[in-house]
Design a protein around this motif. Sequence first.
Motif, PDB file in Angstrom:
ATOM      1  N   ALA A 594      15.845 -51.647  50.590  1.00  0.00           N
ATOM      2  CA  ALA A 594      16.881 -50.960  51.720  1.00  0.00           C
ATOM      3  C   ALA A 594      17.542 -52.065  51.898  1.00  0.00           C
ATOM      4  O   ALA A 594      18.972 -51.726  52.178  1.00  0.00           O
ATOM      5  CB  ALA A 594      16.007 -50.295  52.367  1.00  0.00           C
ATOM      6  N   LYS A 595      17.214 -53.313  52.140  1.00  0.00           N
ATOM      7  CA  LYS A 595      18.163 -54.678  52.945  1.00  0.00           C
ATOM      8  C   LYS A 595      19.479 -54.905  51.769  1.00  0.00           C
ATOM      9  O   LYS A 595      20.198 -56.111  52.044  1.00  0.00           O
ATOM     10  CB  LYS A 595      17.483 -55.754  53.259  1.00  0.00           C
ATOM     11  N   ASN A 596      19.003 -54.136  50.269  1.00  0.00           N
ATOM     12  CA  ASN A 596      19.833 -55.325  49.489  1.00  0.00           C
ATOM     13  C   ASN A 596      20.764 -53.950  49.192  1.00  0.00           C
ATOM     14  O   ASN A 596      21.121 -54.275  48.109  1.00  0.00           O
ATOM     15  CB  ASN A 596      19.336 -56.075  48.314  1.00  0.00           C
ATOM     16  N   PHE A 597      20.441 -53.472  49.588  1.00  0.00           N
ATOM     17  CA  PHE A 597      21.702 -51.570  48.957  1.00  0.00           C
ATOM     18  C   PHE A 597      23.222 -52.413  49.216  1.00  0.00           C
ATOM     19  O   PHE A 597      23.164 -51.849  47.430  1.00  0.00           O
ATOM     20  CB  PHE A 597      21.293 -50.821  50.049  1.00  0.00           C
ATOM     21  N   GLU A 598      23.536 -52.698  50.073  1.00  0.00           N
ATOM     22  CA  GLU A 598      25.304 -53.087  49.874  1.00  0.00           C
ATOM     23  C   GLU A 598      25.399 -54.718  48.675  1.00  0.00           C
ATOM     24  O   GLU A 598      26.339 -54.141  48.679  1.00  0.00           O
ATOM     25  CB  GLU A 598      25.224 -53.308  51.305  1.00  0.00           C
ATOM     26  N   TYR A 599      24.673 -55.398  48.709  1.00  0.00           N
ATOM     27  CA  TYR A 599      24.345 -56.713  47.581  1.00  0.00           C
ATOM     28  C   TYR A 599      24.816 -56.174  46.401  1.00  0.00           C
ATOM     29  O   TYR A 599      26.072 -56.455  45.523  1.00  0.00           O
ATOM     30  CB  TYR A 599      24.014 -57.313  47.912  1.00  0.00           C
ATOM     31  N   ALA A 600      23.520 -55.128  46.021  1.00  0.00           N
ATOM     32  CA  ALA A 600      24.038 -54.438  45.051  1.00  0.00           C
ATOM     33  C   ALA A 600      25.093 -53.348  44.784  1.00  0.00           C
ATOM     34  O   ALA A 600      25.885 -53.682  43.815  1.00  0.00           O
ATOM     35  CB  ALA A 600      22.477 -53.675  44.297  1.00  0.00           C
ATOM     36  N   GLN A 607      25.064 -46.526  41.798  1.00  0.00           N
ATOM     37  CA  GLN A 607      24.143 -46.009  43.074  1.00  0.00           C
ATOM     38  C   GLN A 607      23.090 -46.872  43.179  1.00  0.00           C
ATOM     39  O   GLN A 607      22.575 -47.651  42.066  1.00  0.00           O
ATOM     40  CB  GLN A 607      23.593 -44.344  42.055  1.00  0.00           C
ATOM     41  N   VAL A 608      22.287 -46.901  44.687  1.00  0.00           N
ATOM     42  CA  VAL A 608      21.421 -47.785  44.742  1.00  0.00           C
ATOM     43  C   VAL A 608      20.157 -46.664  44.993  1.00  0.00           C
ATOM     44  O   VAL A 608      20.653 -46.053  46.110  1.00  0.00           O
ATOM     45  CB  VAL A 608      22.054 -48.730  45.043  1.00  0.00           C
ATOM     46  N   PHE A 609      19.106 -46.775  44.628  1.00  0.00           N
ATOM     47  CA  PHE A 609      17.760 -46.383  45.013  1.00  0.00           C
ATOM     48  C   PHE A 609      16.821 -47.108  45.863  1.00  0.00           C
ATOM     49  O   PHE A 609      16.544 -47.811  45.194  1.00  0.00           O
ATOM     50  CB  PHE A 609      16.872 -45.238  44.265  1.00  0.00           C
ATOM     51  N   ASP A 610      16.563 -47.055  46.899  1.00  0.00           N
ATOM     52  CA  ASP A 610      15.234 -47.815  46.868  1.00  0.00           C
ATOM     53  C   ASP A 610      13.294 -47.081  46.591  1.00  0.00           C
ATOM     54  O   ASP A 610      12.995 -46.275  46.272  1.00  0.00           O
ATOM     55  CB  ASP A 610      14.572 -47.048  48.944  1.00  0.00           C
TER      56      ASP A 610
END
Length: 740
Positions: A594-600, A607-610
């Motif tokens: 979750a902490k790397n969502f914005e980075y990805a 789209q980024v999923f946990d």
Amino acid sequence: MKCIKANRACGGYEDAGFSGFRLYEAYDANHSSSLTTTARKCTMPKRVPLPGTNFLPEDILPVETSQSESNCLSLRAFFYDYCIISTNPNLTRGYLSGLEKMAYHQGPESDLVKACQAVTFAAHGKPLDRPQLVFKASCFYQDLLGSLAKTIQNRAVSSTSETKFISMLLGLYQITVSDETDLVSHEAHAKGLAALMHIGNSPLDLLGTLQCNSISGQNSAWKIGKASGIFSVPALGHLGESLDDLLLSLDLLWTASEALVSSEDFKPLKNAGIALDQRFIEWEATRVAEFKPTTIGSIGKSHKEFEAGVGYWPGTVDTYFDLYVAGVWNIYRSARLLLITLILRLSRDSRENDNCIKYIQIAAHTVEDMLASNATKHFTDKFQTTQRTYVMFSNTAAWNTALGSPFEVRPAPLGIPGPNEILVKNHAIAINPIDGKLQYVALYPMSYPTILGQDVAGEVISVGLGVTRFKKGDRIAGFAVGHATKREEEKAFQAYTILQTNMATEIPDGIPYENAVVLGVAFSTAADALFNPEFLNLQLPRNPAPISTGKTLLVWGGASSVGSNAIHVTFRYHVVTIQLGIAAGYEVITTASAKNFEYAKNLGASQVFDYSSPTAISDLIHAFKGKSFVGAFDTIGTMAWAPTIEVLEKTQGTEFIATVFWGFPDPPKGITMKKVFAPSCKDNFVGKAIWEDFLPKALIAGSFVPAPDPLIVGRGLESLQEAVQIQRKGVSARKVVVLL
């Protein structure tokens, strides 16, 4: 030394305590020279701008000096610069000692004299900024080429000593006019001289010819007991085999090593090399005292910041009877260094490295002896220039001496770049998880001592044959593939590393070495997974990125509890793969913490999923509905295999998973799963396509960003052990880097 004769300021002699370093003229009352030399130092000043202006004065001779007088002075300067007259034939042959007498016998208009003058005008015209002298040298050279061509057509004079001297001097001219950007070529003259002497092109062919003549009795002048040869003198005739014999034996051994086809031949040839090295040791031990070097002092390292000059090269200072003797010793040392290189290579190939450290230390001492001879200081009045041109590099490495042992920083062989290779002075080294594993776990058979490491960034020192893409001084980053090639010089944990040109990229000035070095393994692994036909076989990336293909890639990233370095592993592959996928025209859907969502997302993921969410699989299946699925790249392993397989089973598209780890279970029918091996890029089109065609432009444009950020943990090879330990404990979203 010449600086004394020229009354030049020299730091080595300013203090009375250094008076012991003054070189005396070799003299022997029983063997004095019969020729009074006319040698004279060139005193023409360098052309400089007129006082208070930027204008250079016209390049003309002084009014009191005629062209004929200028020519005469240039001849005398040649004798001063290049001829060594033997004062004791029992100890030294000198160098070109008979040329002065022959030149005066031939006369001032002879081709021999003009050849000497061409060399002198070129040698002094360039550093003194005297274009008229350089032009004059070129005219003489061109005239001599035509004259020599006519001479060699006449068999009666083609093999005279004068003709051979002229051919040799024309080659010396070519060497004189060369520089770093224009190497010119003296090879044609070397071949011509060999033809005139009826020998092969190698200088060693001359030794063999003279040796055969001596044995057959055709030339008794060379028959001096067992030690006949070019590098022998009467005083040494009763002391065993000659240096000629050793050089010829080394040539045979080296030639045999190049013809090896079976690994069974490595050990016998290595033993032959060790036996030959013992003969080298015996040659050195049996030289008479007058022929050996005499250590007259030592110079300590200075703590002052200044440009090195004559008398300030740290280390011991040796003196010799004359420069011929010094030259013979350095030929011996150079040959022994080649022999040690051969022994080390055969030790590596036969996987018997017991004596490697011993021979590396011998090589280091041999280089120190060459420096102590001070030969370059004798031969030049411009030592600073000579030092910059003929810099000698010494290499050190963090050696892994046994499985589980800490690194030991010791001397290491300096690699010589071959075709499509460059030698890099490392400024930054990055740590990969495999480095820590190989230090403590025998993942595959390894010979010790060995060097680890794969990611480097630094400065190009030299390039191999045919390399045009890189030049000396270029800033680069690359992937060292020594673990695949089994060559220690192609590994990262050392001061200098050999890189293959299709595994390296230029880096812009705005990107620091510590940032660029993170590329290496991660970049090559991601590229191999995405673009290798044996894996996902996607279209290659371009800069700028092409129009979207309309197809979607799954990159399974995130952290896991498998191994202390899992977070580091996933993140470095993760961020690179996203960028490469976008640059190739694909939509990228990924998982992350979750902490790397914005980075990805900032890197381009649509789209980024946990990955830790209980609904991660169903969310991904839903996200891929209606999309053209091109396969998946797993950057975690173990806990990612099952969910990735499930996503592929329940979506439409390519059912292929590229993974970075071994040990995966047999996938269900219809799904293919393969382990990526990054070094394979060097052997297929992918290496050139990504490292050469794509990455340099993308870095300049800023469309590809080296990631993750570096975590600098120290400076120097001594810091590598700590760096590996830090990486083994786990590093989040950064890559461990050591600066050099």
